[in-house]
Design an enzyme around this catalytic site. Sequence first.
Site, PDB file in Angstrom:
ATOM      1  CE1 TYR A  23      -3.645   2.591   1.045  1.00  8.18           C
ATOM      2  CE2 TYR A  23      -2.071   3.263   2.729  1.00  8.18           C
ATOM      3  CZ  TYR A  23      -3.234   3.498   2.026  1.00  8.18           C
ATOM      4  OH  TYR A  23      -3.983   4.619   2.271  1.00  8.18           O
ATOM      5  CB  ALA A  80       5.023   0.301  -2.823  1.00  6.41           C
TER       6      ALA A  80
HETATM    7  N1  LIG Z   1      -9.426   5.992   6.046  1.00  2.00           N
HETATM    8  C1  LIG Z   1      -8.165   6.239   6.341  1.00  2.00           C
HETATM    9  O1  LIG Z   1      -7.706   6.099   7.485  1.00  2.00           O
HETATM   10  C2  LIG Z   1      -7.236   6.738   5.278  1.00  2.00           C
HETATM   11  C3  LIG Z   1      -5.948   7.156   5.650  1.00  2.00           C
HETATM   12  C4  LIG Z   1      -5.082   7.634   4.686  1.00  2.00           C
HETATM   13  C5  LIG Z   1      -5.491   7.689   3.368  1.00  2.00           C
HETATM   14  N2  LIG Z   1      -6.741   7.258   3.025  1.00  2.00           N
HETATM   15  C6  LIG Z   1      -7.109   7.268   1.616  1.00  2.00           C
HETATM   16  O2  LIG Z   1      -8.413   7.794   1.449  1.00  2.00           O
HETATM   17  C7  LIG Z   1      -9.034   7.169   0.335  1.00  2.00           C
HETATM   18  C8  LIG Z   1     -10.403   6.622   0.727  1.00  2.00           C
HETATM   19  O3  LIG Z   1     -10.256   5.745   1.824  1.00  2.00           O
HETATM   20  P1  LIG Z   1     -11.527   5.202   2.620  1.00  2.00           P
HETATM   21  O4  LIG Z   1     -11.076   4.878   3.986  1.00  2.00           O
HETATM   22  O5  LIG Z   1     -12.650   6.133   2.421  1.00  2.00           O
HETATM   23  O6  LIG Z   1     -11.781   3.838   1.848  1.00  2.00           O
HETATM   24  P2  LIG Z   1     -13.133   2.920   1.783  1.00  2.00           P
HETATM   25  O7  LIG Z   1     -14.167   3.446   2.702  1.00  2.00           O
HETATM   26  O8  LIG Z   1     -12.691   1.515   1.943  1.00  2.00           O
HETATM   27  O9  LIG Z   1     -13.626   3.148   0.293  1.00  2.00           O
HETATM   28  C9  LIG Z   1     -12.916   2.610  -0.778  1.00  2.00           C
HETATM   29  C10 LIG Z   1     -13.684   2.877  -2.043  1.00  2.00           C
HETATM   30  O10 LIG Z   1     -12.979   2.292  -3.146  1.00  2.00           O
HETATM   31  C11 LIG Z   1     -13.868   1.449  -3.861  1.00  2.00           C
HETATM   32  N3  LIG Z   1     -13.142   0.318  -4.442  1.00  2.00           N
HETATM   33  C12 LIG Z   1     -12.558  -0.725  -3.817  1.00  2.00           C
HETATM   34  N4  LIG Z   1     -12.029  -1.579  -4.695  1.00  2.00           N
HETATM   35  C13 LIG Z   1     -12.305  -1.072  -5.927  1.00  2.00           C
HETATM   36  C14 LIG Z   1     -12.077  -1.530  -7.250  1.00  2.00           C
HETATM   37  N5  LIG Z   1     -11.434  -2.674  -7.500  1.00  2.00           N
HETATM   38  N6  LIG Z   1     -12.506  -0.766  -8.273  1.00  2.00           N
HETATM   39  C15 LIG Z   1     -13.177   0.390  -8.054  1.00  2.00           C
HETATM   40  N7  LIG Z   1     -13.439   0.866  -6.836  1.00  2.00           N
HETATM   41  C16 LIG Z   1     -13.009   0.138  -5.775  1.00  2.00           C
HETATM   42  C17 LIG Z   1     -14.902   0.983  -2.830  1.00  2.00           C
HETATM   43  O11 LIG Z   1     -16.140   0.661  -3.439  1.00  2.00           O
HETATM   44  P3  LIG Z   1     -16.542  -0.806  -3.954  1.00  2.00           P
HETATM   45  O12 LIG Z   1     -16.095  -1.775  -2.931  1.00  2.00           O
HETATM   46  O13 LIG Z   1     -18.013  -0.665  -4.112  1.00  2.00           O
HETATM   47  O14 LIG Z   1     -15.845  -0.969  -5.280  1.00  2.00           O
HETATM   48  C18 LIG Z   1     -15.069   2.258  -2.010  1.00  2.00           C
HETATM   49  O15 LIG Z   1     -15.998   3.123  -2.609  1.00  2.00           O
HETATM   50  C19 LIG Z   1      -8.052   6.109  -0.162  1.00  2.00           C
HETATM   51  O16 LIG Z   1      -7.294   6.621  -1.235  1.00  2.00           O
HETATM   52  C20 LIG Z   1      -7.159   5.885   1.043  1.00  2.00           C
HETATM   53  O17 LIG Z   1      -5.883   5.415   0.683  1.00  2.00           O
HETATM   54  C21 LIG Z   1      -7.617   6.785   3.947  1.00  2.00           C
END
Ligand SMILES: NC(=O)c1ccc[n+]([C@@H]2O[C@H](COP(=O)([O-])OP(=O)(O)OC[C@H]3O[C@@H](n4cnc5c(N)ncnc54)[C@H](OP(=O)(O)O)[C@@H]3O)[C@@H](O)[C@H]2O)c1
Length: 292
Positions: free
Chosen positions: A183, A185
């Site tokens: 991740y 990377a």
């Molecule tokens: N939450 C944290 O603590 C945190 C910290 C640092 C950075 N971030 C960054 O913030 C962003 C959002 O994170 P989040 O926590 O909101 O994540 P999340 O709630 O898990 O949401 C991930 C989203 O990506 C979609 N997804 C997953 N696999 C996919 C695929 N193969 N094709 C298309 N869509 C896909 C999921 O929808 P489906 O499953 O319906 O496809 C979902 O809408 C990410 O870039 C993450 O790296 C988050």
Amino acid sequence: MALMKNYLLPILGIFLACYYYSANEEFRPELLQGKKVIVTGASKGIGKEIAYHLAKMGAHVMVTARSEEALKKIISDCLEYGAASAHYIAGSMENMTFAEQFVAKAGKIMGGLDMLILNHITKTPVKLFTGDIPFVRKIMEVNYLSYVVMSVAALPMLKKSNGSIVVVSSMAGKIANPLLAPYSASKFALDGFFSSIRKEYSVTKVNVSITLCVLGFINTETAKKAVSKVFKHEGAPKEDCALEIIKAGALRQEELYYDRSILPSLLLRNPGRSIMEFLFLRTFNVEKLISN
Ligand SMILES: NC(=O)c1ccc[n+]([C@@H]2O[C@H](COP(=O)([O-])OP(=O)(O)OC[C@H]3O[C@@H](n4cnc5c(N)ncnc54)[C@H](OP(=O)(O)O)[C@@H]3O)[C@@H](O)[C@H]2O)c1
Ligand SMILES: *[C@@H]1O[C@H](CO)[C@@H](O)[C@H](O)[C@H]1NC(C)=O
Ligand SMILES: *[C@@H]1O[C@H](CO)[C@@H](O)[C@H](O)[C@H]1NC(C)=O
Ligand SMILES: *[C@@H]1O[C@H](CO)[C@@H](O)[C@H](O)[C@H]1NC(C)=O
């Protein structure tokens, strides 16, 4: 110690105060009114909150993810919140053909594009790296390559609108992360690519802004489940995080640091890197670079 207390800390304080002042000063929700915006990974978590904020600001919203049912509900919510229009196209970002065609279709449906918010990630186990090469390939494709594919597909539209690319990254894209090596990377790759492209746009006078969002732990369901054993605290609020991402994109900031602690913003901005980049760019023959 005295030197630090008397000079360095006050200077740092003034620097930060200026930074935050200028960052928060000009934003108005009207900046997004009528704007055509794509949000990926919008079926839940931060992406969903971004879509809701955009809807309340009166933007045209195009969302994507794999879960069609969730997306349907989100666009109906968006219309209720005041979106100028709301559409979804479901599909997987493992499929580069989908990634490319999605952007083209989104542009057709909305009649252009002002902002491309790249936010999706593939599911990430928190564990020691034990040599799962297929997973490294998959995470690089979903978290990194699809972002490049979509930004290429969107660039002609973004050039026309003086638009913006917003890349959602992580502290793991700036510092080492045991238990999250693949991740980390994929997020470092985003910084390498999009920060380099930003310099290219600058020398070739392409007026498309690129905002890299460096997020700490945010309280989405996925993240809470994944790291509940690692972190004691709750994570920063996803609604506020989503708003700051939109603000930073609309204000065309190069980077956003968002965390419940001020330390990442203080320590990760890396002035040494900025100075080196400035000096390095000066050794380039810009004429040659543009004519290539
Ligand atoms: N939450 C944290 O603590 C945190 C910290 C640092 C950075 N971030 C960054 O913030 C962003 C959002 O994170 P989040 O926590 O909101 O994540 P999340 O709630 O898990 O949401 C991930 C989203 O990506 C979609 N997804 C997953 N696999 C996919 C695929 N193969 N094709 C298309 N869509 C896909 C999921 O929808 P489906 O499953 O319906 O496809 C979902 O809408 C990410 O870039 C993450 O790296 C988050
Ligand atoms: C990839 O996406 C394209 C365009 O949406 C689609 O036609 C194709 O069937 C998809 N491929 C796979 C393996 O799902
Ligand atoms: C883009 O920016 C240029 C230079 O500021 C301006 O001339 C042009 O009208 C802008 N185009 C749009 C669509 O905002
Ligand atoms: C780039 O586009 C932004 C947004 O439309 C505009 O405010 C700015 O003046 C443009 N800059 C240049 C150098 O054209």
